[in-house]
Design an enzyme around this catalytic site. Structure first.
Site, PDB file in Angstrom:
ATOM      1  N   GLY A  86       1.171  -1.170   0.044  1.00 39.25           N
ATOM      2  CA  GLY A  86      -0.327  -0.095   0.117  1.00 39.25           C
ATOM      3  C   GLY A  86       0.593   1.151  -0.019  1.00 39.25           C
ATOM      4  O   GLY A  86       2.016   1.015  -0.190  1.00 39.25           O
ATOM      5  N   VAL A  94       3.152  -4.848   3.688  1.00 40.65           N
ATOM      6  CA  VAL A  94       3.004  -5.988   4.962  1.00 40.65           C
ATOM      7  C   VAL A  94       2.933  -7.141   4.610  1.00 40.65           C
ATOM      8  O   VAL A  94       2.608  -8.311   3.895  1.00 40.65           O
ATOM      9  CB  VAL A  94       1.452  -5.717   5.566  1.00 40.65           C
ATOM     10  CG1 VAL A  94       0.947  -6.533   7.069  1.00 40.65           C
ATOM     11  CG2 VAL A  94       1.083  -4.543   5.653  1.00 40.65           C
ATOM     12  N   LYS A  99       5.161  -5.508   9.363  1.00 41.60           N
ATOM     13  CA  LYS A  99       4.766  -4.008   7.793  1.00 41.60           C
ATOM     14  C   LYS A  99       6.283  -2.857   8.409  1.00 41.60           C
ATOM     15  O   LYS A  99       6.486  -2.408   9.173  1.00 41.60           O
ATOM     16  CB  LYS A  99       3.698  -3.062   8.850  1.00 41.60           C
ATOM     17  CG  LYS A  99       2.237  -3.627   9.083  1.00 41.60           C
ATOM     18  CD  LYS A  99       1.158  -2.739  10.195  1.00 41.60           C
ATOM     19  CE  LYS A  99      -0.115  -3.473   9.366  1.00 41.60           C
ATOM     20  NZ  LYS A  99      -1.150  -2.527   9.895  1.00 41.60           N
ATOM     21  N   ASP A 115      -8.136   6.631   9.229  1.00 43.00           N
ATOM     22  CA  ASP A 115      -8.068   6.693   7.768  1.00 43.00           C
ATOM     23  C   ASP A 115      -9.623   5.095   8.031  1.00 43.00           C
ATOM     24  O   ASP A 115      -8.482   4.194   7.888  1.00 43.00           O
ATOM     25  CB  ASP A 115      -6.707   5.571   7.632  1.00 43.00           C
ATOM     26  CG  ASP A 115      -8.067   5.329   6.216  1.00 43.00           C
ATOM     27  OD1 ASP A 115      -8.802   6.025   5.536  1.00 43.00           O
ATOM     28  OD2 ASP A 115      -5.879   3.976   5.322  1.00 43.00           O
TER      29      ASP A 115
END
Length: 670
Positions: free
Chosen positions: A93, A98, A113, A209
């Site tokens: 992303g 990840v 991560k 988010d």
């Protein structure tokens, strides 16, 4: 690339126009089987066929393909990041990559991560890395069962790695799509996610988010809010990092996480209007995102529909959520949601905690109304017509009266006056009111349920009813003692729910039957009642941070309890004293007391207390004293207890935290 795949061909053609040769090769090596790359292709297909595609191409890649632009490391199986061994890549992303990884020291699977400090913090170099490390460590200190557990953080080359709890489950979106869910089931599940957000807010953190993809529900049914990659400390600590507004008319996908111009924005479909306008985000922005997510889960559509970001913007500005005309979701839930979806943050609920309280009240109100309607004409016929009860009466009415002097309007007024009089802000009082309000409602429900199981449904014996009521009386003593401490208004526990013994244990019929039943001898029971009062005072003083006072009380109570033959009480007193002696620095005495507590809890067949005492002992001998072999043997024993307990989520979360605390000690030992 895979042969004959039109998506791959489209992406190849697109990146030929946009990326360098080296970047193209990196994309090609990793696209096969990469779900996020497939999503990228879909977005590019839409953009490539829209008006102004050439102008939007660069923005889309800035938005969606940022991992490839700055050379985010894509690691192979077997590579090491710190002590962790990479197993497989889970996703890519805008924040980084990840992986599933193995922790060889604790022999467990984690999610690893790798975060890009330049994107995450909007500034290059060491300063950005240090900021992100500080925030990762802040998340590690956030200890809550509904927040993903952070096990370790560190640097790896130019990137930050964060090792978090690996959850065997699905996202909330995946859970919702598995099968039809009732509104009650959806609401109960999202309330867990909301509690995770509220815990982050209480710690001074804002998610920025939240969406269904950023919360996981494990096979144990527990929800964990995750993906705090966009988290920021509340209070705008770094004003210079406030993102620029998303331009009006921007041709951007609603579903993609935006990472443009060295600033993290969020996901347009769930972003609060103030975020879209570049005004930054606070707790109320998370509340808006949570409300959008819950609305979508309840109704199957979004509150402000639109095919483009600009259409959604116009709908939000109007401030009229598109609630479906026909829906089984109660109006009370709808009213709470509408407030959380207000365009202005000042018109939303005062806090996430307040919103959750209102949702819970709506859920309880509807449940009670359904029960009342089920009692035809207000009459309950019991045992084939043997007893008839008028509305509002009956053998199990009056459970609320048990809270008189514990958490009624008078005691609430006393606590509020004491808290505010001691100089604590209104938010502290609101947090206490919400937590104790939820505890009191759960107590009333448990009390009524225990009674009805015997008196109305005939599902359990009088002896079992007595055992459950005895257990609930003990919980009531704890509640009363804690409220008295709170009325002092000086030192206040931030999570009062964690300081009170779980009410669920009073519904564990097997445990009550085997070892936790009240004493049969009337004289012994009277002594136990008295000692329970004193034990409740010990726990309340410890919760308020008055460790010296609690330690003195516990020592005297230990002497008195040794004369009473009732293992459950003896085990709890030994456990509390062991914890307090550990806090006081007498580690040898603390170790002995915790070992005795485990033995007494075993005699009482109280697996939860055995596990809690063992976890405290692990922290003492393993984390503080470095006696790792002993600690790991205990950890394996505790894990077996926790597995047998099954649904005890808080105990499972504590086990994970303690194992995480052992990791640095193991690394040092090696």
């Amino acid at each position: 690339m895979s042969a004959g795949c039109p998506e791959d061909e489209l992406l190849a053609g697109f990146v030929d126009r946009t990326l360098s040769v080296a970047e193209q090769e990196q994309v090609e090596r990793h696209i096969d089987g990469c779900a996020s790359c497939r999503g990228l292709v879909a977005e590019l297909m839409r953009a490539d066929h829209s008006e102004g595609a050439e102008e939007s191409d660069a923005g889309l890649l800035d938005t969606l393909a940022s991992p490839f632009q700055t050379g985010t490391l894509l690691l192979a199986q077997g590579e090491k990041v710190g002590r962790f061994i990479v197993l497989d890549r889970l996703g890519v992303g805008g924040m980084g990559v990840v992986y599933a990884a193995h922790d060889p020291q604790l022999d467990r699977k984690v999610a690893l991560k790798l975060l890009r400090a330049d994107v995450a913090q909007g500034a290059p170099g060491d300063e950005a890395r240090q900021r992100l490390l500080r925030e990762a460590k802040a998340m590690a200190r956030l200890d809550h069962p509904n927040v993903i557990g952070v096990h370790d953080t560190g640097t790896f080359g130019d990137e930050i790695f964060v090792a978090v709890e690996f959850v065997d489950g699905v996202t909330l979106r995946g859970w919702r799509e598995q099968k039809p869910r009732s509104w009650r089931e959806v609401l109960a599940t999202y309330l867990q996610a909301g509690r995770g957000l509220a815990a982050a807010h209480a710690a001074g953190l804002v998610h920025r988010d939240f969406k269904p993809e950023n919360a996981l529900i494990g096979k144990d049914g527990r929800v964990r809010v995750t993906d705090f990659g966009l988290v920021r400390a509340a209070g705008n600590l770094w004003p210079s990092l406030t993102p620029a507004p998303v331009p009006v008319g921007a041709n951007l996908p609603l579903e993609a996480a935006l990472t443009r111009a060295n600033a993290i924005l969020g996901t347009p479909a769930y972003m609060a209007p103030e975020q879209l306008e570049g005004k930054g985000a606070d707790e109320r922005s998370d509340q808006f995102s949570f409300s959008v997510s819950l609305f979508e889960a309840l109704y199957g559509t979004r509150p402000y529909p639109g095919k483009t970001l600009e259409e959604v913007r116009r709908q939000v500005k109007r401030g009229k959520p598109a609630f479906p005309v026909t829906s089984k979701v109660p109006f009370r839930v709808r009213r709470v949601l509408a407030k959380g979806l207000s365009p202005s943050p000042f018109d939303r609920h005062s806090s996430m905690e307040t919103m959750l309280t209102e949702l819970h009240r709506a859920r309880v109100f509807v449940a009670r109304r359904s029960i009342a309607l089920a009692l035809t004409g207000g009459l309950a016929v019991v045992a084939a017509g043997v007893a008839v009860w008028p509305r509002g009466a009956g053998p199990c009415s009056g459970s609320e009266q048990k809270l008189a002097g514990v958490w009624d309007s008078a005691t609430q007024g006393r606590v509020r006056a004491a808290v505010l009089g001691a100089g604590h802000p209104e938010a502290v009082w609101q947090g206490l009111e919400s937590q104790l309000g939820e505890w009191s409602r759960n107590f009333v429900q448990a009390h009524r349920e225990a009674c009805e199981a015997t008196r109305l449904r005939g599902e359990q014996s009088d002896a079992m009813l007595d055992a459950r009521m005895f257990c609930l009386e003990g919980r009531l003593k704890e509640g009363r003692a804690l409220v008295e401490v709170l009325a002092g208004g000086k030192e206040l526990p931030t999570e009062v729910g964690q300081e009170l013994s779980p009410l669920a244990a009073c519904s564990d019929l097997e445990a009550l039957r085997l070892g936790l039943a009240p004493p049969a001898d009337v004289r012994v029971r009277a002594r136990v009642d008295e000692l329970q009062e004193r034990l409740a005072e010990v726990k309340a003083q410890r919760a308020a941070g008055a460790w010296v006072r609690a330690r003195e009380l516990a020592a005297r109570l230990d002497q008195r309890s040794a004369e009473v033959d009732y293992p459950p009480l003896r085990a709890e007193i030994l456990f509390q004293r062991g914890v307090l002696e550990s806090l006081g620095g007498d580690e040898a005495l603390a170790e002995r007391l915790l070992e005795e507590a485990m033995l007494s809890a075993e005699s009482a067949r109280d697996d939860a207390l055995v596990a809690n005492a063992a976890l405290s002992l692990i922290q003492l001998v393993g984390v503080r004293q470095g006696r790792l072999p002993e600690a790991m043997r205990l950890a394996r024993r505790v894990e077996g207890k926790v597995n047998r307990l099954g649904g005890d989520r808080e105990l499972r979360a504590r086990l994970e935290r303690v194992l995480g605390e052992l990791a640095p000690s193991q690394a040092t030992a090696k």
